[in-house]
Design a protein around this motif. Structure first.
Motif, PDB file in Angstrom:
ATOM      1  N   THR A   1       1.052  -1.368  -0.231  1.00 14.88           N
ATOM      2  CA  THR A   1       0.139   0.095  -0.418  1.00 14.88           C
ATOM      3  C   THR A   1       0.903   1.807  -0.022  1.00 14.88           C
ATOM      4  O   THR A   1       0.355   2.512  -0.355  1.00 14.88           O
ATOM      5  CB  THR A   1      -1.457  -0.215   1.632  1.00 14.88           C
ATOM      6  OG1 THR A   1       0.186   0.393   2.235  1.00 14.88           O
ATOM      7  CG2 THR A   1      -1.796  -0.970   1.378  1.00 14.88           C
ATOM      8  N   GLU A   2       2.247   1.411   0.717  1.00 15.86           N
ATOM      9  CA  GLU A   2       3.098   2.767   0.313  1.00 15.86           C
ATOM     10  C   GLU A   2       4.576   1.446   0.123  1.00 15.86           C
ATOM     11  O   GLU A   2       4.622   0.419   0.768  1.00 15.86           O
ATOM     12  CB  GLU A   2       2.408   3.380   1.439  1.00 15.86           C
ATOM     13  CG  GLU A   2       2.977   2.408   3.213  1.00 15.86           C
ATOM     14  CD  GLU A   2       2.749   3.002   4.218  1.00 15.86           C
ATOM     15  OE1 GLU A   2       2.121   3.618   4.624  1.00 15.86           O
ATOM     16  OE2 GLU A   2       4.087   3.053   4.933  1.00 15.86           O
ATOM     17  N   VAL A   3       5.591   2.529  -0.507  1.00 16.88           N
ATOM     18  CA  VAL A   3       6.632   2.104  -0.625  1.00 16.88           C
ATOM     19  C   VAL A   3       7.458   3.252  -0.096  1.00 16.88           C
ATOM     20  O   VAL A   3       7.072   4.677  -0.104  1.00 16.88           O
ATOM     21  CB  VAL A   3       7.320   1.969  -2.307  1.00 16.88           C
ATOM     22  CG1 VAL A   3       8.352   2.104  -2.195  1.00 16.88           C
ATOM     23  CG2 VAL A   3       5.929   1.259  -3.109  1.00 16.88           C
ATOM     24  N   ALA A   4       8.549   2.715   0.785  1.00 17.64           N
ATOM     25  CA  ALA A   4       9.321   4.235   1.584  1.00 17.64           C
ATOM     26  C   ALA A   4      10.793   4.908  -0.297  1.00 17.64           C
ATOM     27  O   ALA A   4      10.755   3.666  -0.532  1.00 17.64           O
ATOM     28  CB  ALA A   4       9.724   3.186   2.629  1.00 17.64           C
ATOM     29  N   ALA A   5      10.637   5.664   0.819  1.00 17.22           N
ATOM     30  CA  ALA A   5      11.791   6.187   0.101  1.00 17.22           C
ATOM     31  C   ALA A   5      12.269   7.912   0.605  1.00 17.22           C
ATOM     32  O   ALA A   5      11.943   8.290   1.234  1.00 17.22           O
ATOM     33  CB  ALA A   5      11.181   7.037  -1.500  1.00 17.22           C
ATOM     34  N   GLY A   6      13.806   7.824   0.277  1.00 19.71           N
ATOM     35  CA  GLY A   6      13.983   9.135   1.192  1.00 19.71           C
ATOM     36  C   GLY A   6      15.669   9.255   0.714  1.00 19.71           C
ATOM     37  O   GLY A   6      15.748  10.412   0.392  1.00 19.71           O
ATOM     38  N   SER A   7      16.405   8.123   0.496  1.00 20.61           N
ATOM     39  CA  SER A   7      17.890   8.361  -0.616  1.00 20.61           C
ATOM     40  C   SER A   7      17.481   9.066  -2.215  1.00 20.61           C
ATOM     41  O   SER A   7      17.869   9.711  -1.946  1.00 20.61           O
ATOM     42  CB  SER A   7      18.702   6.906  -0.476  1.00 20.61           C
ATOM     43  OG  SER A   7      19.144   6.893   1.078  1.00 20.61           O
ATOM     44  N   GLY A   8      16.360   9.195  -2.029  1.00 21.21           N
ATOM     45  CA  GLY A   8      16.218   8.861  -3.407  1.00 21.21           C
ATOM     46  C   GLY A   8      15.883  10.814  -3.812  1.00 21.21           C
ATOM     47  O   GLY A   8      15.693  10.961  -5.036  1.00 21.21           O
ATOM     48  N   LEU A   9      15.522  11.029  -2.882  1.00 18.96           N
ATOM     49  CA  LEU A   9      15.501  12.610  -2.721  1.00 18.96           C
ATOM     50  C   LEU A   9      16.383  13.537  -3.241  1.00 18.96           C
ATOM     51  O   LEU A   9      16.973  13.950  -3.834  1.00 18.96           O
ATOM     52  CB  LEU A   9      14.749  12.827  -1.374  1.00 18.96           C
ATOM     53  CG  LEU A   9      13.565  12.446  -1.550  1.00 18.96           C
ATOM     54  CD1 LEU A   9      13.072  12.992  -0.333  1.00 18.96           C
ATOM     55  CD2 LEU A   9      12.605  13.668  -2.716  1.00 18.96           C
ATOM     56  N   LEU A  10      17.994  12.993  -2.730  1.00 20.36           N
ATOM     57  CA  LEU A  10      19.116  13.626  -2.374  1.00 20.36           C
ATOM     58  C   LEU A  10      20.370  13.213  -2.829  1.00 20.36           C
ATOM     59  O   LEU A  10      21.311  13.452  -3.493  1.00 20.36           O
ATOM     60  CB  LEU A  10      19.443  13.653  -1.068  1.00 20.36           C
ATOM     61  CG  LEU A  10      18.759  14.442   0.104  1.00 20.36           C
ATOM     62  CD1 LEU A  10      19.134  13.996   1.695  1.00 20.36           C
ATOM     63  CD2 LEU A  10      18.251  16.167  -0.452  1.00 20.36           C
ATOM     64  N   VAL A  11      20.161  11.576  -3.660  1.00 18.30           N
ATOM     65  CA  VAL A  11      21.360  10.657  -4.302  1.00 18.30           C
ATOM     66  C   VAL A  11      22.351  10.146  -3.648  1.00 18.30           C
ATOM     67  O   VAL A  11      23.132  11.474  -4.111  1.00 18.30           O
ATOM     68  CB  VAL A  11      20.750  10.955  -5.597  1.00 18.30           C
ATOM     69  CG1 VAL A  11      21.556  10.087  -6.204  1.00 18.30           C
ATOM     70  CG2 VAL A  11      19.322  11.457  -6.314  1.00 18.30           C
ATOM     71  N   PRO A  12      22.921   9.992  -3.099  1.00 19.76           N
ATOM     72  CA  PRO A  12      24.173   9.997  -2.532  1.00 19.76           C
ATOM     73  C   PRO A  12      24.837   8.774  -3.509  1.00 19.76           C
ATOM     74  O   PRO A  12      24.180   8.423  -4.387  1.00 19.76           O
ATOM     75  CB  PRO A  12      24.351   9.236  -0.883  1.00 19.76           C
ATOM     76  CG  PRO A  12      22.871   8.480  -0.850  1.00 19.76           C
ATOM     77  CD  PRO A  12      21.871   9.423  -1.931  1.00 19.76           C
TER      78      PRO A  12
ATOM     79  N   PRO B   1      20.259   9.048 -11.377  1.00 17.91           N
ATOM     80  CA  PRO B   1      20.995   9.595 -10.169  1.00 17.91           C
ATOM     81  C   PRO B   1      20.990  11.461 -10.920  1.00 17.91           C
ATOM     82  O   PRO B   1      21.568  11.900 -11.537  1.00 17.91           O
ATOM     83  CB  PRO B   1      21.608   9.315 -10.054  1.00 17.91           C
ATOM     84  CG  PRO B   1      22.941   8.848 -11.143  1.00 17.91           C
ATOM     85  CD  PRO B   1      21.667   8.368 -11.863  1.00 17.91           C
ATOM     86  N   ARG B   2      20.317  12.280  -9.365  1.00 14.59           N
ATOM     87  CA  ARG B   2      20.358  14.040  -9.666  1.00 14.59           C
ATOM     88  C   ARG B   2      21.108  14.015  -8.696  1.00 14.59           C
ATOM     89  O   ARG B   2      21.033  14.446  -7.171  1.00 14.59           O
ATOM     90  CB  ARG B   2      19.455  14.346  -9.843  1.00 14.59           C
ATOM     91  CG  ARG B   2      18.445  14.560 -11.157  1.00 14.59           C
ATOM     92  CD  ARG B   2      17.197  15.320 -11.431  1.00 14.59           C
ATOM     93  NE  ARG B   2      16.198  14.916 -12.549  1.00 14.59           N
ATOM     94  CZ  ARG B   2      15.685  13.865 -12.830  1.00 14.59           C
ATOM     95  NH1 ARG B   2      15.850  12.669 -11.824  1.00 14.59           N
ATOM     96  NH2 ARG B   2      15.024  13.350 -13.935  1.00 14.59           N
ATOM     97  N   PRO B   3      22.319  14.268  -7.996  1.00 13.51           N
ATOM     98  CA  PRO B   3      22.949  14.290  -6.767  1.00 13.51           C
ATOM     99  C   PRO B   3      22.551  15.786  -6.346  1.00 13.51           C
ATOM    100  O   PRO B   3      22.291  17.077  -6.587  1.00 13.51           O
ATOM    101  CB  PRO B   3      24.665  14.354  -7.219  1.00 13.51           C
ATOM    102  CG  PRO B   3      24.951  14.076  -8.585  1.00 13.51           C
ATOM    103  CD  PRO B   3      23.368  13.567  -9.360  1.00 13.51           C
TER     104      PRO B   3
END
Length: 416
Positions: free
Chosen positions: A280-291, A302-304
């Motif tokens: 029902t939902e997917v976690a996401a966090g690193s994809g915002l900042l892209v290390p 990726p867009r750092p």
């Protein structure tokens, strides 16, 4: 970086040179010289990454993984978007702080907790208990909650963490998380939750880290990348069957409306996780900042968006420039991929002998001779949120100027 090689590729020398010019212009526009490390987040890249995550999710809500952000202002920015809802917190103490400060009113704690002080706060606050969901995978986790409360008048919401590793040839491939690997084990714990006064079972979690968190398109490791992609495909297929079996068992226990949420995945597996009808939902966090650990995925370009600047403080020789500090090494299995990467200007690299040092980091490469004492060199961290433990504030970049300086958890006096 990704698969692009042209000037539009964020990892190309031309793009990194343009970034260096943007950051240099922004620093020159500051009223006072900044302290270092100077942490910067490029809002243009963050917004583009957020939109891409939403596209990849195809309408499945994204739950923001706070561990990968750790800057409340950036969390609020993401949560203001239509495609994001709720926070996947990494400690209960953090979840309680985010709830109290109205950053979010739907918080799922990603890991089981035995923090009795934080649990003591939760069980006496009807508002917090209605907004925060704990993660459990053992009856002992329920016992800890019961040990801190004298009354069960405030019901505690719980979700069950189900192992999502690949089972192949008697081996387990994936993060070492929950001991619950099949429907029977999950159902036994679920029955205990339902039978105990003061607990409400609201959902489940399956984090397929071997899919979400492993690069699968590394130019220098083609054979390994192919093997990783095959492993991911097998994991997705096997996990889909396991999720359905577990879901069916839980629905038989609590009814079709008893499960509010099924959390899964991460930034590297958004499409695959969202495609499963159980999720029902997917976690996401690193994809915002892209290390840098997220540079080589087939699933997205990726867009750092996060950088830290360090000043050149000496020139030991014409071909070496040494910056102050730099040893911001990421957690995980020790290796070169956990080191920060000199990013702008392009053409710099760490030395094999010193690497990224606590108080100094020598840099070599074609760009080293042009650097002068006082120049800033911009690095990328290997992991997303960990960068923000190293400074009190972050400068937010839009275009070629800083538009705001915001506090990190550390700047707010928080240590979760």
């Amino acid at each position: 970086m990704g698969r692009g090689t042209g000037p539009g590729d964020p990892g190309s020398a031309a793009a990194r040179s343009r970034l260096w010019a943007r950051l240099d212009a922004a620093v020159r526009g500051l009223a006072a010289p900044p302290s270092t490390p100077l942490l910067v987040v490029d809002l243009d890249a963050v917004d583009a990454n957020a939109a891409d995550l939403e596209r990849r999710a195809g309408g499945t809500p994204l739950r923001l993984a706070s561990k990968s952000v750790r800057v409340p202002a950036l969390m609020r920015r993401a949560l203001a978007r239509d495609g994001f809802h709720g926070v996947l917190a990494y400690t209960l103490a953090e979840a309680l702080w985010l709830e109290e400060h109205e950053v979010a009113d739907d918080l799922l704690v990603a890991y089981p907790t035995v923090d009795r002080a934080a649990l003591g706060e939760l069980v006496v606050s009807p508002r917090a208990a209605a907004r925060v969901t704990l993660m459990v995978d053992d009856v002992a986790h329920l016992d800890v909650v019961d040990s801190v409360r004298s009354s069960r008048a405030v019901p505690v919401r719980v979700a069950i963490d189900v192992d999502a590793g690949l089972q192949v040839g008697g081996r387990h491939v994936g993060p070492k998380r929950s001991p619950l690997r099949d429907a029977a084990g999950v159902l036994a714990l679920a029955r205990e939750v339902v039978a105990r006064p003061g607990f409400t079972l609201v959902g489940a979690m399956t984090y397929e880290g071997q899919v979400a968190g492993v690069p699968d398109d590394v130019p220098t490791a083609r054979a390994r990348s192919l093997a990783v992609r095959r492993l991911k495909s097998a994991s997705v297929a096997q996990l889909g069957e396991r999720r359905r079996a577990v879901r069916d068992a839980l629905v038989d226990l609590v009814g079709p409306d008893g499960l509010e949420l099924w959390n899964a995945g991460g930034s590297g597996s958004v499409e695959a996780s969202a495609a499963d009808p159980v999720v029902t939902e997917v976690a996401a966090g690193s994809g915002l900042l892209v290390p840098t650990l997220f540079d080589h995925y087939r699933s997205f370009e990726p867009r750092p968006a996060a950088f830290f600047g360090l000043p050149v403080t000496r020139r030991p020789s014409p071909d070496v420039a040494t910056v102050h500090g730099g040893g911001l090494v990421a957690s995980g299995a020790a290796g070169a991929d956990r080191l920060p990467t000199p990013w702008a200007p392009p053409g710099l690299r760490l030395t094999g002998l010193e690497g990224a040092g606590e108080v100094q980091t020598p840099l070599v490469g074609p760009s080293a001779p042009m650097l002068a004492i006082g120049d800033l060199v911009w690095f990328r961290h290997a992991k997303s949120g960990e960068l923000f433990e190293h400074a009190r504030t972050v400068h937010l970049l839009s275009g070629d100027r800083f538009v705001e300086e915001v506090e990190t958890y550390r700047g707010l006096g928080l240590a979760f």
